[in-house]
Design a protein around this motif. Structure first.
Motif, short mmCIF file in Angstrom:
data_model
loop_
_atom_site.label_atom_id
_atom_site.label_comp_id
_atom_site.label_asym_id
_atom_site.label_seq_id
_atom_site.Cartn_x
_atom_site.Cartn_y
_atom_site.Cartn_z
N UNK A 152 0.82 -1.21 0.00
CA UNK A 152 0.00 0.00 0.00
C UNK A 152 0.86 1.27 0.00
N UNK A 153 1.93 1.26 0.76
CA UNK A 153 2.84 2.41 0.79
C UNK A 153 3.38 2.73 -0.60
N UNK A 154 3.83 1.69 -1.28
CA UNK A 154 4.42 1.88 -2.61
C UNK A 154 3.34 2.30 -3.62
N UNK A 155 2.20 1.64 -3.57
CA UNK A 155 1.15 1.87 -4.56
C UNK A 155 0.49 3.24 -4.41
N UNK A 156 0.33 3.72 -3.17
CA UNK A 156 -0.39 4.96 -2.93
C UNK A 156 0.51 6.20 -2.85
N UNK A 157 1.80 5.99 -2.84
CA UNK A 157 2.73 7.09 -2.57
C UNK A 157 2.58 8.25 -3.56
N UNK A 158 2.38 7.94 -4.83
CA UNK A 158 2.33 8.97 -5.87
C UNK A 158 1.20 9.97 -5.62
N UNK A 159 0.08 9.49 -5.07
CA UNK A 159 -1.07 10.37 -4.84
C UNK A 159 -1.01 11.10 -3.50
N UNK A 160 0.03 10.89 -2.74
CA UNK A 160 0.13 11.48 -1.40
C UNK A 160 1.21 12.56 -1.32
N UNK A 161 1.68 13.04 -2.45
CA UNK A 161 2.72 14.06 -2.46
C UNK A 161 2.13 15.43 -2.08
N UNK A 162 2.93 16.27 -1.41
CA UNK A 162 2.46 17.61 -1.03
C UNK A 162 2.05 18.44 -2.24
N UNK A 163 1.01 19.28 -2.06
CA UNK A 163 0.52 20.15 -3.11
C UNK A 163 0.35 21.57 -2.58
N UNK A 164 0.09 22.48 -3.49
CA UNK A 164 0.02 23.90 -3.15
C UNK A 164 -1.08 24.20 -2.14
N UNK A 165 -2.21 23.58 -2.24
CA UNK A 165 -3.35 23.91 -1.38
C UNK A 165 -3.34 23.25 -0.01
N UNK A 166 -2.30 22.47 0.31
CA UNK A 166 -2.28 21.75 1.59
C UNK A 166 -2.23 22.69 2.79
N UNK A 167 -1.46 23.78 2.68
CA UNK A 167 -1.36 24.71 3.80
C UNK A 167 -2.71 25.36 4.09
N UNK A 168 -3.44 25.71 3.02
CA UNK A 168 -4.76 26.31 3.20
C UNK A 168 -5.72 25.31 3.84
N UNK A 169 -5.59 24.05 3.51
CA UNK A 169 -6.46 23.02 4.09
C UNK A 169 -6.24 22.96 5.59
#
Length: 329
Positions: free
Chosen positions: A189-206
């Motif tokens: 699961x760590x390997x498979x899901x890692x790509x979709x869990x990268x930091x993005x611009x809107x994370x701080x606002x969230x």
């Protein structure tokens, strides 16, 4: 002849007494480490690693040792067994109670537009399988770890010695058994899901808006924009990766020290400390994750039951991802 017999008997007795005294003196000057995987002890072992169930039987770790060669810091940490037990208890029970109280006061994050009835594919069947392959054993590991690490202080006083010993022994067996499906599911699961869990611009606002889950106050909470995974989910994922891998590696070290080329006394103590700290941190995060997915977010649990989510849930909680899906359709 009689005198010779008396002298002989006296000499043998003196020699035996001397040998016994020497042996006793030797035993008194030799220090032994306690045995791992021993039965539950009702007395504390001072200035040494406590009797914690869950360690493998390794003669090299239980033999006589030089106290100066073992970290006093490691021993001091493990000697604080009451404090450790309280942290383990707080990470599971106290966090669960506090979050339940928060949900009762704050209320659930309901769908503003209600359920649309239109379902959108979000997770594959493999993703759903991996989630439960990891999640169910993970819950068992948390509960059995609670018994093993904190049961002596929170459960034993209310049970008979035989019942408590049976409970702890059974918990150890379950803990070791469920560690393997957890390991398999977690790593994939760590390997498979890692790509979709990268930091993005809107994370701080969230995070600034606390995900829009706070209903207290005069203004109604608004869910900030988020991609496939919001900032809170990403925080849990990376916490799971770091501390989950720590749990897996240290657990294997304690179960199979020979596979790691042999584990020294200091390495064994450090592995146990890392295992305990990682378990406390990940247990607390996991309790919150369960509440958020199954209780707090209306429509959230459906994601990991069918692999699909309601369209209104996607619009409200993951608007950036929904826009991409809508354009793709």
């Amino acid at each position: 002849m009689q005198i010779i017999k008396y002298l002989t008997a006296f000499g043998l007795g003196a020699a035996g007494s001397a040998a016994w005294a020497a042996d006793k003196a030797a035993q008194e000057t030799v220090e032994h480490m306690p045995e791992f995987w021993s039965e539950v002890q009702e007395h504390a072992v001072n200035a040494d690693v406590p009797q914690l169930l869950g360690y493998p039987s390794d003669p090299s770790l239980t033999m006589t040792y030089n106290p100066d060669a073992v970290s006093s810091g490691y021993l001091g940490f493990l000697q604080a067994s009451t404090t450790i037990a309280n942290f383990i208890f707080a990470a599971v029970v106290l966090v669960a109670v506090l979050f339940a109280v928060f949900v009762m006061i704050n209320g659930r994050a309901k769908l503003d537009q209600g359920f649309s009835g239109k379902l959108i594919p979000r997770w594959s069947k493999l993703d759903v399988f991996l989630h439960w392959l990891t999640g169910i054993p993970g819950v068992v590991l948390i509960l059995t770890g609670l018994v093993i690490g904190a049961g002596r202080f929170w459960l034993e006083p209310a049970m008979s010695p035989s019942h408590f010993f049976t409970l702890v022994s059974g918990s150890v067996q379950l803990h070791n058994f469920f560690a393997f499906p957890f390991l398999i599911g977690a790593v994939i699961m760590m390997v498979k899901w890692m790509k979709r869990q990268m930091p993005e611009k809107g994370d701080a606002a969230w995070f600034a808006k606390l995900g829009g889950y706070i209903n207290l106050g005069k203004t109604k909470a608004e869910h900030p924009a988020a991609g496939f995974a919001n900032a809170g989910e990403k925080a849990f994922f990376w916490t799971f990766v770091v501390f989950g891998l720590c749990l897996i590696v240290t657990g294997l070290m304690m179960l199979y020290p020979a596979a790691f080329g042999g584990v020294s006394k200091n390495s064994a103590l450090l592995a146990l400390i890392i295992h305990i700290v990682s378990a406390i941190v990940l247990s607390a995060f996991s309790v919150v994750h369960i509440y958020m997915g199954a209780v707090m977010s209306e429509g959230g649990i459906e994601n990991m039951l069918s692999g699909k989510c309601d369209e209104n849930w996607a619009i409200q909680n993951h608007s950036l991802w929904y826009e991409k899906v809508a354009k793709g359709n």
